[in-house]
Scaffold this active site. Sequence first.
Site, PDB file in Angstrom:
ATOM      1  N   TYR A  44       0.868  -1.191  -0.141  1.00  0.00           N
ATOM      2  CA  TYR A  44       0.124  -0.072  -0.239  1.00  0.00           C
ATOM      3  C   TYR A  44       0.899   1.181  -0.023  1.00  0.00           C
ATOM      4  O   TYR A  44       1.682   1.349   0.974  1.00  0.00           O
ATOM      5  CB  TYR A  44      -0.869  -0.024   1.091  1.00  0.00           C
ATOM      6  CG  TYR A  44      -2.092   0.845   1.320  1.00  0.00           C
ATOM      7  CD1 TYR A  44      -2.245   1.720   0.362  1.00  0.00           C
ATOM      8  CD2 TYR A  44      -3.143   0.774   2.435  1.00  0.00           C
ATOM      9  CE1 TYR A  44      -3.416   2.846   0.452  1.00  0.00           C
ATOM     10  CE2 TYR A  44      -4.271   1.862   2.344  1.00  0.00           C
ATOM     11  CZ  TYR A  44      -4.226   2.596   1.514  1.00  0.00           C
ATOM     12  OH  TYR A  44      -5.261   3.615   1.683  1.00  0.00           O
ATOM     13  N   CYS A  45       0.566   2.021  -1.196  1.00  0.00           N
ATOM     14  CA  CYS A  45       1.237   3.255  -0.988  1.00  0.00           C
ATOM     15  C   CYS A  45       2.957   3.073  -1.273  1.00  0.00           C
ATOM     16  O   CYS A  45       3.442   2.521  -2.033  1.00  0.00           O
ATOM     17  CB  CYS A  45       0.968   4.215   0.263  1.00  0.00           C
ATOM     18  SG  CYS A  45       1.510   6.062  -0.275  1.00  0.00           S
ATOM     19  N   MET A  46       3.794   3.582  -0.107  1.00  0.00           N
ATOM     20  CA  MET A  46       4.897   3.388  -0.149  1.00  0.00           C
ATOM     21  C   MET A  46       5.386   1.774  -0.286  1.00  0.00           C
ATOM     22  O   MET A  46       6.545   1.204  -0.431  1.00  0.00           O
ATOM     23  CB  MET A  46       5.821   4.340   0.799  1.00  0.00           C
ATOM     24  CG  MET A  46       7.415   4.460   0.704  1.00  0.00           C
ATOM     25  SD  MET A  46       8.159   4.990   1.793  1.00  0.00           S
ATOM     26  CE  MET A  46       7.883   7.042   1.326  1.00  0.00           C
TER      27      MET A  46
ATOM     28  N   ALA B 212       3.817  -0.315  -1.507  1.00  0.00           N
ATOM     29  CA  ALA B 212       3.652  -1.093  -2.847  1.00  0.00           C
ATOM     30  C   ALA B 212       5.137  -0.796  -3.644  1.00  0.00           C
ATOM     31  O   ALA B 212       5.361  -1.831  -4.416  1.00  0.00           O
ATOM     32  CB  ALA B 212       2.600  -0.285  -3.733  1.00  0.00           C
TER      33      ALA B 212
ATOM     34  N   LEU C 183      -1.639  -1.069  -3.919  1.00  0.00           N
ATOM     35  CA  LEU C 183      -2.613   0.091  -3.903  1.00  0.00           C
ATOM     36  C   LEU C 183      -1.830   1.280  -3.907  1.00  0.00           C
ATOM     37  O   LEU C 183      -1.012   1.479  -3.148  1.00  0.00           O
ATOM     38  CB  LEU C 183      -3.278  -0.172  -2.379  1.00  0.00           C
ATOM     39  CG  LEU C 183      -4.618  -1.109  -2.251  1.00  0.00           C
ATOM     40  CD1 LEU C 183      -4.253  -2.642  -2.363  1.00  0.00           C
ATOM     41  CD2 LEU C 183      -5.380  -0.643  -1.112  1.00  0.00           C
TER      42      LEU C 183
END
Lengths: 112, 465
Positions: free
Chosen positions: B144-146, B148, B169
């Site tokens: 998720y975010c970083m 990812a 994500l």
Amino acid sequence: MLFDNTSPGAAIRGIADRLLVTAGERIDEIVASEEFSEAVARGMSVAATTAGSVRGMTHVVGDIASEWFNVPTRAQVHELSRRLTHLEMLLDDVDVKTSELVERLGEQDAED
Amino acid sequence: MPRIDSTIRGLLKAVTRPARTARAITSSFTYPVGQTPREKVWRLNKCVLYRYKPVRPAAERHPVPLLLVFAAINRPFLFDMRPGFSFIEFMLEQGFDVYLFDWGEFGPEDGDMTLDDYGAEYVPRAVRRVLRDSGAKEVSVLGYCMGAIIVLLYAALNIDGPMRNMILLTTPLDMSEREGSKFVTWLDKRWFDVDKVTGGLDGVLPTMAIENGGKMLKVAANYVGAYVNLWDRIDNPESVANWQAMHRWVHDGVPLPAGAFRQWVRDYLWDNALVSGKHTVKGQRVDLGKITVPTLNILAKYDHIVPVAQSMAVGELLGSKDITTEVLNAGHIGIMAGRKSKGELWPKLAAWLGERSGLDARNAHSGARAEPVKRAARKKTADKTASSKKSIAREKATDQKVPPKKTTAPNKATDQKVPPKKTTARKEATDQKAPRKKSAVKKKVARKTTATKKKASRKKASRKK
């Protein structure tokens, strides 16, 4: 809701909401501008340099005090922490390899 | 009488509203979050790997476990906000074996850590532990975010690794997409001196800087609007509970090692090294084109932290032929913990993963085999959301690459082979796939040997006759 739609309170709330939205949009525009970014970046650089030099001085004083009291300095503690983490990683690798070996040996025993 | 009662009650509510709002704000800092039962499986430095207690019997569970990797600047309890509203709880009910890799709280002694360390040292070990603990041979990983980006790093560095599926994500990948990204403007190399700033830090980027940086993206909404929302919904206990959990999450950040921040700004933001393919970790080039695992790329349409155009690049750069891109009507955080996420993202994600986490899923959804690329959906969503000219140009380019027949009939195309993309990165990737060639040769040899064995057995049979 605190006020129904027809009350003067609702009208005041409506105005306040619109004011918030408009102000928010204007502030967002300013914050997204290059001028603002440049000003903040320069401010951060100055603050970081100042904070860094102050911190450096406190560290020097702290290190002298640590040596005086014969306790490890901050840098030494950090270095120890890094080495311990590295050791943790190595041990983890060894643990995995040994468990693999044990599994293989078990399989061989089963075949025999 | 009832009228008077209701009037008095209304007045009391109005009078006590400020006090109740204030109490809700102050108690939010200790609001109980992350309540789903879990056990600590392993730890390394400050990082902890948790396994959530399965709620379904082993026979009903998917054989491939799911590992969650959150951004390194916030607590991962966004996945597990509160009972009845928890992504982890939902996935457990769907029969997934869920693991969470919590980065913990790095201190000044970890100041030299880089994002490469996250992806090359920590995640591979966590994956190894998940496999060992679960007894599975493969694992699905969600970033998720970083997180990812870290998962992408791991995937690119472990091409033949045990990752079966990858879920990304809101991935901040293509940093050349500046449209709508205030972070990119703020941290522009023309004025932001990352060495000077990180040099002045005490080893880590403090949570206060991260928290206020995030809030400054939408000043009025975050500093005032959030509290106005609470004021409006104070009589609804469900809304207040949601608000408190979210408020706690926003104000409970994690410091980022200065080295990781420096590298993110220099390599990922300024040089866009992941996209350009110039990034190397321990001498190994990070080539996203080599990643062939089935991938679900989820983007948030109203994301003000990672604009859609930045995450769209995932579909273009990865070598996987099973990439599903979904753009959801949500924001960066709301996509996972918003009111709609329980009915939108979570079921979609579980369905996609469920299809690919069964015993036979490997054959059905292997990235190496020809699979219908859901480009039609990707194009549709991209057309809706892509704001910059560059992204539109890129979409046009992809339209030219993919024949239209395959986009219109994805279900029939299971046996069709999608032509390789004409990017240079992909060519290099295919050139470097030496082990695959070897395996092909091995297969040929095996075929030959089986053929000769069959011939010999036939001869024997004829002799006997």
